[in-house]
Write a protein that holds these residues in place. Structure first.
Motif, PDB file in Angstrom:
ATOM      1  N   SER A 299     -14.428   2.847  -7.675  1.00  0.00           N
ATOM      2  CA  SER A 299     -15.357   3.913  -8.052  1.00  0.00           C
ATOM      3  C   SER A 299     -14.994   5.242  -7.398  1.00  0.00           C
ATOM      4  O   SER A 299     -15.487   6.291  -7.814  1.00  0.00           O
ATOM      5  CB  SER A 299     -16.789   3.511  -7.659  1.00  0.00           C
ATOM      6  OG  SER A 299     -16.891   3.369  -6.239  1.00  0.00           O
ATOM      7  N   LEU A 300     -14.148   5.178  -6.373  1.00  0.00           N
ATOM      8  CA  LEU A 300     -13.732   6.400  -5.691  1.00  0.00           C
ATOM      9  C   LEU A 300     -12.546   7.052  -6.392  1.00  0.00           C
ATOM     10  O   LEU A 300     -12.588   8.228  -6.726  1.00  0.00           O
ATOM     11  CB  LEU A 300     -13.368   6.081  -4.239  1.00  0.00           C
ATOM     12  CG  LEU A 300     -14.506   5.462  -3.394  1.00  0.00           C
ATOM     13  CD1 LEU A 300     -13.994   5.107  -2.003  1.00  0.00           C
ATOM     14  CD2 LEU A 300     -15.689   6.419  -3.302  1.00  0.00           C
ATOM     15  N   SER A 301     -11.471   6.274  -6.635  1.00  0.00           N
ATOM     16  CA  SER A 301     -10.301   6.792  -7.332  1.00  0.00           C
ATOM     17  C   SER A 301      -9.392   5.628  -7.707  1.00  0.00           C
ATOM     18  O   SER A 301      -9.574   4.506  -7.226  1.00  0.00           O
ATOM     19  CB  SER A 301      -9.534   7.795  -6.462  1.00  0.00           C
ATOM     20  OG  SER A 301      -8.901   7.122  -5.386  1.00  0.00           O
ATOM     21  N   THR A 302      -8.410   5.914  -8.544  1.00  0.00           N
ATOM     22  CA  THR A 302      -7.457   4.884  -8.967  1.00  0.00           C
ATOM     23  C   THR A 302      -6.646   4.376  -7.788  1.00  0.00           C
ATOM     24  O   THR A 302      -6.366   3.175  -7.670  1.00  0.00           O
ATOM     25  CB  THR A 302      -6.512   5.434 -10.044  1.00  0.00           C
ATOM     26  OG1 THR A 302      -7.276   5.924 -11.146  1.00  0.00           O
ATOM     27  CG2 THR A 302      -5.559   4.343 -10.536  1.00  0.00           C
ATOM     28  N   VAL A 303      -6.262   5.297  -6.923  1.00  0.00           N
ATOM     29  CA  VAL A 303      -5.464   4.916  -5.755  1.00  0.00           C
ATOM     30  C   VAL A 303      -6.248   3.946  -4.872  1.00  0.00           C
ATOM     31  O   VAL A 303      -5.724   2.925  -4.425  1.00  0.00           O
ATOM     32  CB  VAL A 303      -5.052   6.166  -4.945  1.00  0.00           C
ATOM     33  CG1 VAL A 303      -4.343   5.737  -3.652  1.00  0.00           C
ATOM     34  CG2 VAL A 303      -4.154   7.066  -5.773  1.00  0.00           C
TER      35      VAL A 303
ATOM     36  N   GLY B   4       0.821  -1.204   0.000  1.00  0.00           N
ATOM     37  CA  GLY B   4       0.000   0.000   0.000  1.00  0.00           C
ATOM     38  C   GLY B   4       0.860   1.261   0.000  1.00  0.00           C
ATOM     39  O   GLY B   4       0.610   2.204  -0.755  1.00  0.00           O
ATOM     40  N   ILE B   5       1.891   1.253   0.839  1.00  0.00           N
ATOM     41  CA  ILE B   5       2.798   2.409   0.911  1.00  0.00           C
ATOM     42  C   ILE B   5       3.601   2.546  -0.377  1.00  0.00           C
ATOM     43  O   ILE B   5       3.735   3.645  -0.938  1.00  0.00           O
ATOM     44  CB  ILE B   5       3.741   2.265   2.119  1.00  0.00           C
ATOM     45  CG1 ILE B   5       2.939   2.384   3.419  1.00  0.00           C
ATOM     46  CG2 ILE B   5       4.841   3.319   2.070  1.00  0.00           C
ATOM     47  CD1 ILE B   5       3.753   2.083   4.664  1.00  0.00           C
ATOM     48  N   VAL B   6       4.134   1.412  -0.865  1.00  0.00           N
ATOM     49  CA  VAL B   6       4.966   1.447  -2.075  1.00  0.00           C
ATOM     50  C   VAL B   6       4.160   1.939  -3.277  1.00  0.00           C
ATOM     51  O   VAL B   6       4.585   2.848  -4.004  1.00  0.00           O
ATOM     52  CB  VAL B   6       5.559   0.047  -2.362  1.00  0.00           C
ATOM     53  CG1 VAL B   6       6.174  -0.004  -3.767  1.00  0.00           C
ATOM     54  CG2 VAL B   6       6.614  -0.301  -1.327  1.00  0.00           C
TER      55      VAL B   6
ATOM     56  N   LEU C  25       2.382   6.092  -7.096  1.00  0.00           N
ATOM     57  CA  LEU C  25       1.346   6.820  -7.832  1.00  0.00           C
ATOM     58  C   LEU C  25       1.402   8.315  -7.560  1.00  0.00           C
ATOM     59  O   LEU C  25       1.167   9.141  -8.459  1.00  0.00           O
ATOM     60  CB  LEU C  25      -0.037   6.266  -7.453  1.00  0.00           C
ATOM     61  CG  LEU C  25      -0.357   4.855  -7.946  1.00  0.00           C
ATOM     62  CD1 LEU C  25      -1.696   4.384  -7.401  1.00  0.00           C
ATOM     63  CD2 LEU C  25      -0.358   4.809  -9.475  1.00  0.00           C
ATOM     64  N   TRP C  26       1.739   8.659  -6.314  1.00  0.00           N
ATOM     65  CA  TRP C  26       1.866  10.083  -5.973  1.00  0.00           C
ATOM     66  C   TRP C  26       3.004  10.732  -6.760  1.00  0.00           C
ATOM     67  O   TRP C  26       2.875  11.850  -7.273  1.00  0.00           O
ATOM     68  CB  TRP C  26       2.113  10.219  -4.473  1.00  0.00           C
ATOM     69  CG  TRP C  26       2.281  11.647  -4.030  1.00  0.00           C
ATOM     70  CD1 TRP C  26       1.305  12.586  -3.904  1.00  0.00           C
ATOM     71  CD2 TRP C  26       3.517  12.288  -3.675  1.00  0.00           C
ATOM     72  NE1 TRP C  26       1.845  13.788  -3.477  1.00  0.00           N
ATOM     73  CE2 TRP C  26       3.209  13.623  -3.327  1.00  0.00           C
ATOM     74  CE3 TRP C  26       4.833  11.861  -3.609  1.00  0.00           C
ATOM     75  CZ2 TRP C  26       4.189  14.525  -2.947  1.00  0.00           C
ATOM     76  CZ3 TRP C  26       5.808  12.756  -3.211  1.00  0.00           C
ATOM     77  CH2 TRP C  26       5.487  14.070  -2.880  1.00  0.00           C
ATOM     78  N   LEU C  27       4.120  10.004  -6.884  1.00  0.00           N
ATOM     79  CA  LEU C  27       5.250  10.525  -7.656  1.00  0.00           C
ATOM     80  C   LEU C  27       4.901  10.627  -9.140  1.00  0.00           C
ATOM     81  O   LEU C  27       5.320  11.576  -9.819  1.00  0.00           O
ATOM     82  CB  LEU C  27       6.476   9.632  -7.470  1.00  0.00           C
ATOM     83  CG  LEU C  27       7.133   9.638  -6.081  1.00  0.00           C
ATOM     84  CD1 LEU C  27       8.293   8.644  -6.030  1.00  0.00           C
ATOM     85  CD2 LEU C  27       7.629  11.041  -5.724  1.00  0.00           C
ATOM     86  N   LEU C  28       4.134   9.650  -9.643  1.00  0.00           N
ATOM     87  CA  LEU C  28       3.724   9.697 -11.045  1.00  0.00           C
ATOM     88  C   LEU C  28       2.802  10.880 -11.310  1.00  0.00           C
ATOM     89  O   LEU C  28       2.949  11.591 -12.312  1.00  0.00           O
ATOM     90  CB  LEU C  28       3.021   8.386 -11.418  1.00  0.00           C
ATOM     91  CG  LEU C  28       3.911   7.155 -11.612  1.00  0.00           C
ATOM     92  CD1 LEU C  28       3.047   5.912 -11.802  1.00  0.00           C
ATOM     93  CD2 LEU C  28       4.829   7.343 -12.826  1.00  0.00           C
TER      94      LEU C  28
END
Length: 318
Positions: free
Chosen positions: A237-241, A38-40, A45-48
């Motif tokens: 349905s909420l978000s990709t993350v 989850g962290i990785v 995704l945040w960096l992308l």
């Protein structure tokens, strides 16, 4: 082929203290896996999204994270889960052999492991060699490709069965270890040799039942994944993350159930089947020679058994 699923399931229930211990460890490992990935993945995704890294670098980072996780999993399995697993095997073997359930299973299993193996490394060495022998034996004795070479339409099924045979070896070696807990032989290498010989005499019912249960395990795992996919869909349905996190949770739950519940049950079935089928047999030289012709690792095991026997006799007097 005689199946001993009913009796094995009864023994599995009787060894619930070990099952719950393994389940607890499985839950902890599952939570650790969920947090780790989850962290990785979340950080990646945040960096992308921020444009800090490219998709290629992100993929490489994820691959590296997976490699690190596999290495850590193997390390924990060898030095933590392995001893717990060996203690559970000792209790299963005792119940099959005597019909009695130890009052304190955890303490009993721990004492039996120490009694038969002075060090954890010795148990690991014996198990790894036995596992290699079983793999060689199974490959030589059972050749599905030859049996079904006339039909190209079932080649994929043959590959699945071949893979199942390889997985079955990881359970059958535990049955050999279980036999070692029931014998009075003090030389662990010789006890392992005799156990392999007994498997060579009873491989058909043992391997057959193991294949059935491994294939059923495939199906059960697939069904669990399908049953839990709505979790990832709802979060998606909420978000990709959230969708990624949902899939991590799903795989973590499946891994926990597999490691803590399904795996010990399969092991109990295989051990019970082997000990029951081999209980009236004794190791013989003909079977020993037959296995030696099929496995160079078995010759190595016989060499270790002979060396272990000679060492006390050749030790200098004091």
């Amino acid at each position: 082929m005689v199946l001993h699923f009913g009796k094995a399931t009864g023994i599995f229930v009787k060894t619930m203290p070990f099952v719950l211990l393994r389940m607890g460890i499985g839950i902890l490992l599952g939570i650790a896996a969920i947090l780790y990935f989850g962290i990785v993945i979340g950080f990646g995704l945040w960096l992308l999204d921020a444009g800090t890294i490219s998709g290629g670098i992100g993929a490489i980072g994820l691959l590296l994270a997976i490699v690190i996780f596999i290495g850590a999993w193997r390390l924990i399995s060898r030095y933590v889960l392995y001893l717990v697993k060996a203690g559970h095997i000792a209790v299963i073997a005792h119940i099959v052999d005597t019909g009695e359930v130890p009052s304190n299973q955890i303490a009993f299993g721990k004492s039996k492991v120490r009694e038969h193996f002075k060090e954890a490394s010795a148990l690991f060495a014996v198990d790894q060699l036995v596992k290699a022998i079983i793999k060689q034996f199974n490959r030589r004795v059972v050749s599905f490709s030859n049996l079904f070479a006339f039909s190209s339409g079932i080649r994929n099924i043959i590959r699945i069965i071949g893979r199942a045979i390889a997985i079955a070896a990881s359970y059958i070696d535990e049955a050999i270890i279980a036999y070692m807990f029931t014998t009075t032989e003090e030389n662990p290498w010789r006890a392992a040799r005799d156990g392999v010989v007994l498997y060579g005499k009873n491989w058909k019912p043992v391997l057959g039942s193991t294949l059935l249960i491994v294939l059923a395990l495939y199906a059960a795992t697939f069904v669990m994944l399908l049953a839990m996919t709505p979790i990832a869909s709802v979060l998606g349905s909420l978000s990709t993350v959230f969708e990624v996190v949902g899939w991590v949770v799903v795989f973590g739950i499946v891994l926990t159930i597999y490691a803590g519940f399904l795996n010990p049950w399969v092991k109990t079935v295989v051990i019970t089947t082997f000990l029951i089928e081999a209980q009236d047999d004794t190791p013989d030289s003909a079977t020993m020679e037959r296995i030696a012709d099929r496995s160079d690792k078995f010759n190595e095991l016989m060499g270790k058994a002979e060396t272990e026997e000679k060492e006390p006799a050749t030790a200098p007097a004091r």
